[in-house]
Design a protein around this motif. Sequence first.
Motif, PDB file in Angstrom:
ATOM      1  N   LEU A  41      41.411  34.314  48.940  1.00 40.67           N
ATOM      2  CA  LEU A  41      41.810  34.260  47.532  1.00 40.67           C
ATOM      3  C   LEU A  41      40.837  33.415  46.720  1.00 40.67           C
ATOM      4  O   LEU A  41      40.482  33.770  45.595  1.00 40.67           O
ATOM      5  CB  LEU A  41      43.227  33.695  47.413  1.00 40.67           C
ATOM      6  CG  LEU A  41      44.365  34.578  47.918  1.00 40.67           C
ATOM      7  CD1 LEU A  41      45.675  33.804  47.898  1.00 40.67           C
ATOM      8  CD2 LEU A  41      44.489  35.860  47.106  1.00 40.67           C
ATOM      9  N   VAL A  42      40.430  32.284  47.277  1.00 38.61           N
ATOM     10  CA  VAL A  42      39.461  31.430  46.583  1.00 38.61           C
ATOM     11  C   VAL A  42      38.146  32.168  46.385  1.00 38.61           C
ATOM     12  O   VAL A  42      37.549  32.147  45.295  1.00 38.61           O
ATOM     13  CB  VAL A  42      39.248  30.110  47.347  1.00 38.61           C
ATOM     14  CG1 VAL A  42      38.037  29.356  46.800  1.00 38.61           C
ATOM     15  CG2 VAL A  42      40.489  29.244  47.260  1.00 38.61           C
ATOM     16  N   ALA A  43      37.666  32.845  47.437  1.00 37.09           N
ATOM     17  CA  ALA A  43      36.420  33.602  47.324  1.00 37.09           C
ATOM     18  C   ALA A  43      36.522  34.676  46.254  1.00 37.09           C
ATOM     19  O   ALA A  43      35.581  34.902  45.479  1.00 37.09           O
ATOM     20  CB  ALA A  43      36.071  34.226  48.672  1.00 37.09           C
ATOM     21  N   ALA A  44      37.666  35.332  46.187  1.00 39.58           N
ATOM     22  CA  ALA A  44      37.862  36.398  45.203  1.00 39.58           C
ATOM     23  C   ALA A  44      37.898  35.846  43.779  1.00 39.58           C
ATOM     24  O   ALA A  44      37.311  36.423  42.855  1.00 39.58           O
ATOM     25  CB  ALA A  44      39.150  37.160  45.510  1.00 39.58           C
ATOM     26  N   LEU A  45      38.588  34.716  43.586  1.00 37.37           N
ATOM     27  CA  LEU A  45      38.672  34.125  42.259  1.00 37.37           C
ATOM     28  C   LEU A  45      37.290  33.662  41.788  1.00 37.37           C
ATOM     29  O   LEU A  45      36.927  33.853  40.621  1.00 37.37           O
ATOM     30  CB  LEU A  45      39.661  32.963  42.279  1.00 37.37           C
ATOM     31  CG  LEU A  45      40.362  32.616  40.964  1.00 37.37           C
ATOM     32  CD1 LEU A  45      41.140  33.801  40.431  1.00 37.37           C
ATOM     33  CD2 LEU A  45      41.284  31.425  41.171  1.00 37.37           C
ATOM     34  N   ARG A  46      36.532  33.079  42.684  1.00 39.23           N
ATOM     35  CA  ARG A  46      35.166  32.685  42.332  1.00 39.23           C
ATOM     36  C   ARG A  46      34.321  33.901  41.950  1.00 39.23           C
ATOM     37  O   ARG A  46      33.522  33.844  41.008  1.00 39.23           O
ATOM     38  CB  ARG A  46      34.524  31.964  43.505  1.00 39.23           C
ATOM     39  CG  ARG A  46      34.961  30.524  43.690  1.00 39.23           C
ATOM     40  CD  ARG A  46      34.472  29.976  45.012  1.00 39.23           C
ATOM     41  NE  ARG A  46      34.533  28.509  45.081  1.00 39.23           N
ATOM     42  CZ  ARG A  46      34.490  27.824  46.204  1.00 39.23           C
ATOM     43  NH1 ARG A  46      34.370  28.457  47.365  1.00 39.23           N
ATOM     44  NH2 ARG A  46      34.548  26.502  46.183  1.00 39.23           N
ATOM     45  N   ALA A  47      34.501  34.998  42.671  1.00 39.25           N
ATOM     46  CA  ALA A  47      33.733  36.206  42.363  1.00 39.25           C
ATOM     47  C   ALA A  47      34.091  36.746  40.992  1.00 39.25           C
ATOM     48  O   ALA A  47      33.218  37.229  40.253  1.00 39.25           O
ATOM     49  CB  ALA A  47      33.978  37.267  43.435  1.00 39.25           C
ATOM     50  N   GLY A  48      35.360  36.684  40.628  1.00 37.01           N
ATOM     51  CA  GLY A  48      35.760  37.105  39.296  1.00 37.01           C
ATOM     52  C   GLY A  48      35.127  36.262  38.214  1.00 37.01           C
ATOM     53  O   GLY A  48      34.632  36.777  37.205  1.00 37.01           O
ATOM     54  N   ARG A  49      35.108  34.965  38.430  1.00 37.01           N
ATOM     55  CA  ARG A  49      34.428  34.056  37.491  1.00 37.01           C
ATOM     56  C   ARG A  49      32.944  34.389  37.396  1.00 37.01           C
ATOM     57  O   ARG A  49      32.385  34.493  36.295  1.00 37.01           O
ATOM     58  CB  ARG A  49      34.617  32.616  37.968  1.00 37.01           C
ATOM     59  CG  ARG A  49      33.857  31.565  37.174  1.00 37.01           C
ATOM     60  CD  ARG A  49      33.709  30.288  37.979  1.00 37.01           C
ATOM     61  NE  ARG A  49      32.935  30.508  39.210  1.00 37.01           N
ATOM     62  CZ  ARG A  49      32.929  29.654  40.237  1.00 37.01           C
ATOM     63  NH1 ARG A  49      33.647  28.549  40.200  1.00 37.01           N
ATOM     64  NH2 ARG A  49      32.197  29.926  41.304  1.00 37.01           N
TER      65      ARG A  49
END
Length: 224
Positions: free
Chosen positions: A143-151
Motif C-alpha cells: 500500500l505504501v509503495a502504491a501511494l508513493r507511486a500515485g504521488r
Amino acid sequence: MTFSLVARCAETGMFGIAVSSSSPAVAARCAYTRAGVGAVASQNVTDPTLGPLALDAMQAGLTAVEAVAKVQAEGRFIEYRQVLAIDREGRTAIHSGPNSLGIWTHATGRDVLSAGNLLANDGVPAAIVAAFEAAPGHLGDRLVAALRAGRDAGGEAGPVHSAGLQLCDKVPWPVADLRCDWTEDDPIEAVAEAWRVYAPQLDAYVQRALDPRAAPSYGVPGDD
C-alpha cells in the motif's frame, strides 16, 4: 481532492486502504475496512455513512458490485460521491458520480482498485495499481509503495496535506490505522515512516489485546 486504493492480500485475507488528499484528516473521513468482509473508500465530496453501508452489505453476503449498487440506490446526493469497494473474493466495484471534481478516473488490477478526483492527470490510478501489483512483501508495504507511486505520477492537482493507511485482519478492529492529518511537508512519507515503525510491532499489539499474559515485553521501566 483525493487519490486512494482498496486492496486485499490473497494469501492472508487481510484488507487495506491507503489514501491521500489536499484536505485535512482524509483517512478519518474516507477509510473503512472490516475483517473477513472488505475495504471501502468513500471520497470526493465525502459522506462518511457510505463506507459502513457498503461494508454492512458485503457482510450480509452481497458482492462488491452489489454493495456499490446498494450505495447508489440508498446514498444521498450520490452524484457527488466516489465510492470504491473490494470484497472477500477480491472482486471490486466503483461509483464515480458525474459531479466528481476535476480529472477523475479509476484503474483495477488483481485484488486492487484505485481511483481519484481532482487529479493531476488521468494516469495516476493506473500507476497506483501497477505499483501495488509489482510490490513485494506485507500488504502494508504494498500500500505504501502504491501511494508513493500515485504521488510520483502526479497525484492530486495541488499539494497533498494528509494521508492514511488502514489494515484489518482477523480481529474486529483495524490492526493498523496510521494517519497524518495535516502537514505542509509530505504526508505520504509521514505515514510511510509510521508504518516502518509500527509494522514490526503489529502482531504484538494484537496479542496484547487478545491475551496480555502471552504478549511480548512492553519495553517500559519495571517491565519483565
